[in-house]
Design a protein around this motif. Structure first.
Motif, PDB file in Angstrom:
ATOM      1  N   LYS A 188     -56.874 -17.232 -10.326  1.00  0.00           N
ATOM      2  CA  LYS A 188     -58.008 -18.142 -10.571  1.00  0.00           C
ATOM      3  C   LYS A 188     -58.877 -17.641 -11.732  1.00  0.00           C
ATOM      4  O   LYS A 188     -59.246 -18.414 -12.615  1.00  0.00           O
ATOM      5  N   THR A 189     -59.194 -16.357 -11.704  1.00  0.00           N
ATOM      6  CA  THR A 189     -60.021 -15.818 -12.790  1.00  0.00           C
ATOM      7  C   THR A 189     -59.236 -15.793 -14.101  1.00  0.00           C
ATOM      8  O   THR A 189     -59.778 -16.085 -15.173  1.00  0.00           O
ATOM      9  N   THR A 190     -57.955 -15.489 -13.995  1.00  0.00           N
ATOM     10  CA  THR A 190     -57.096 -15.518 -15.188  1.00  0.00           C
ATOM     11  C   THR A 190     -57.068 -16.910 -15.802  1.00  0.00           C
ATOM     12  O   THR A 190     -57.175 -17.069 -17.026  1.00  0.00           O
ATOM     13  N   LYS A 228     -65.841 -12.116 -16.993  1.00  0.00           N
ATOM     14  CA  LYS A 228     -65.741 -11.175 -15.875  1.00  0.00           C
ATOM     15  C   LYS A 228     -65.835 -11.948 -14.577  1.00  0.00           C
ATOM     16  O   LYS A 228     -66.592 -12.914 -14.480  1.00  0.00           O
ATOM     17  N   SER A 229     -65.098 -11.494 -13.577  1.00  0.00           N
ATOM     18  CA  SER A 229     -65.128 -12.182 -12.297  1.00  0.00           C
ATOM     19  C   SER A 229     -66.543 -12.197 -11.733  1.00  0.00           C
ATOM     20  O   SER A 229     -67.200 -11.160 -11.647  1.00  0.00           O
ATOM     21  N   PRO A 230     -67.045 -13.372 -11.347  1.00  0.00           N
ATOM     22  CA  PRO A 230     -68.418 -13.445 -10.821  1.00  0.00           C
ATOM     23  C   PRO A 230     -68.499 -13.216  -9.316  1.00  0.00           C
ATOM     24  O   PRO A 230     -69.365 -13.783  -8.646  1.00  0.00           O
ATOM     25  N   MET A 250     -68.109 -19.892 -11.421  1.00  0.00           N
ATOM     26  CA  MET A 250     -68.633 -19.525 -10.105  1.00  0.00           C
ATOM     27  C   MET A 250     -67.525 -18.972  -9.218  1.00  0.00           C
ATOM     28  O   MET A 250     -66.385 -19.434  -9.265  1.00  0.00           O
ATOM     29  N   ASP A 251     -67.885 -17.984  -8.433  1.00  0.00           N
ATOM     30  CA  ASP A 251     -67.001 -17.496  -7.386  1.00  0.00           C
ATOM     31  C   ASP A 251     -67.836 -17.498  -6.108  1.00  0.00           C
ATOM     32  O   ASP A 251     -68.725 -16.665  -5.928  1.00  0.00           O
ATOM     33  N   VAL A 252     -67.561 -18.457  -5.254  1.00  0.00           N
ATOM     34  CA  VAL A 252     -68.433 -18.668  -4.088  1.00  0.00           C
ATOM     35  C   VAL A 252     -67.869 -18.033  -2.813  1.00  0.00           C
ATOM     36  O   VAL A 252     -68.286 -18.373  -1.713  1.00  0.00           O
ATOM     37  N   VAL A 305     -65.033 -23.441 -10.316  1.00  0.00           N
ATOM     38  CA  VAL A 305     -65.408 -22.829  -9.044  1.00  0.00           C
ATOM     39  C   VAL A 305     -64.196 -22.199  -8.365  1.00  0.00           C
ATOM     40  O   VAL A 305     -63.222 -22.882  -8.054  1.00  0.00           O
ATOM     41  N   GLU A 306     -64.279 -20.878  -8.135  1.00  0.00           N
ATOM     42  CA  GLU A 306     -63.264 -20.201  -7.329  1.00  0.00           C
ATOM     43  C   GLU A 306     -63.701 -20.227  -5.866  1.00  0.00           C
ATOM     44  O   GLU A 306     -64.864 -20.071  -5.566  1.00  0.00           O
ATOM     45  N   TRP A 307     -62.775 -20.395  -4.963  1.00  0.00           N
ATOM     46  CA  TRP A 307     -63.008 -20.434  -3.513  1.00  0.00           C
ATOM     47  C   TRP A 307     -63.906 -21.593  -3.088  1.00  0.00           C
ATOM     48  O   TRP A 307     -64.714 -21.471  -2.156  1.00  0.00           O
TER      49      TRP A 307
HETATM   50 MG    MG Z   1     -61.183 -14.353  -9.066  1.00  0.00          MG
END
Ligand code: MG
Ligand code: ADP
Length: 158
Positions: free
Chosen positions: A39-41, A57-59, A77-79, A104-106
């Motif tokens: 997801k971050t990639t 950078k991963s949040p 976003m990484d929730v 948005v991740e997750w």
């Molecule tokens: Mg990630």
């Protein structure tokens, strides 16, 4: 739904870079997939496609990071950490309706705080090679159906 095989990290980023060309202000992309799915990639590829030079950078700890040096602002976003509390205190809606692209991740952790329409991108390990992923893009709502159609057309030609 559009399904694409990505044989390695660079291929995943390439898909994202191409998708970035079709994004507009106020677009929302929800990234699904387990830890380490990419997801971050994928977000890094999107950022590259938007012309963002800053390092993504991963949040995970900050929840939201904003990048404003590209064609459009990127709200990443990484929730994951909001599973218990929900996201209603973060004013996410302002991001979703803002002048940038929200990724948005997750997102499944905050079902009540999501917009009605969005593009969903799901990353799943596939095949025998550890680096292989199946990337499925699906649209909810007209805006994203149009977006996905335009993207799919160009992707078939390339
Ligand atoms: Mg990630
Ligand atoms: P997530 O944000 O979903 O937890 P990350 O993008 O942080 O995942 O990490 C994905 C990891 O998997 C990275 O170490 C990346 O190098 C690796 N990887 C291997 N193959 C791929 C691929 N095809 N697409 C994305 N990442 C890949």
């Amino acid at each position: 739904m559009v399904t694409i095989r990505a044989e390695n990290e660079e291929a995943t980023k390439k898909v994202a870079r191409k998708l970035a060309n079709y994004l507009e202000a106020g677009d929302v992309v929800l990234l699904e997939g387990n830890l380490g799915a990419g997801k971050t990639t994928f977000t890094k590829g999107l950022a590259e496609g938007l012309g963002i030079q800053r390092v993504i950078k991963s949040p995970t700890y900050t929840i939201i990071r904003e990048y404003t040096d590209g064609r459009l602002p990127l709200y990443h976003m990484d929730v994951y950490r909001l599973e218990e509390t929900g996201g209603d205190e973060l004013g996410l809606e302002e991001y979703f309706q803002g002048e940038g692209v929200s990724v948005v991740e997750w997102a499944t952790f905050i079902p009540e705080d999501l917009p009605k329409d969005y593009l969903q991108v799901k990353l799943v390990p596939a095949g025998t090679d550890l680096a292989e992923r199946e990337i499925s893009l699906s649209a909810v709502g007209r805006r994203y159906e149009a977006l996905l159609e335009a993207f799919a057309k160009s992707n078939n030609q390339a």
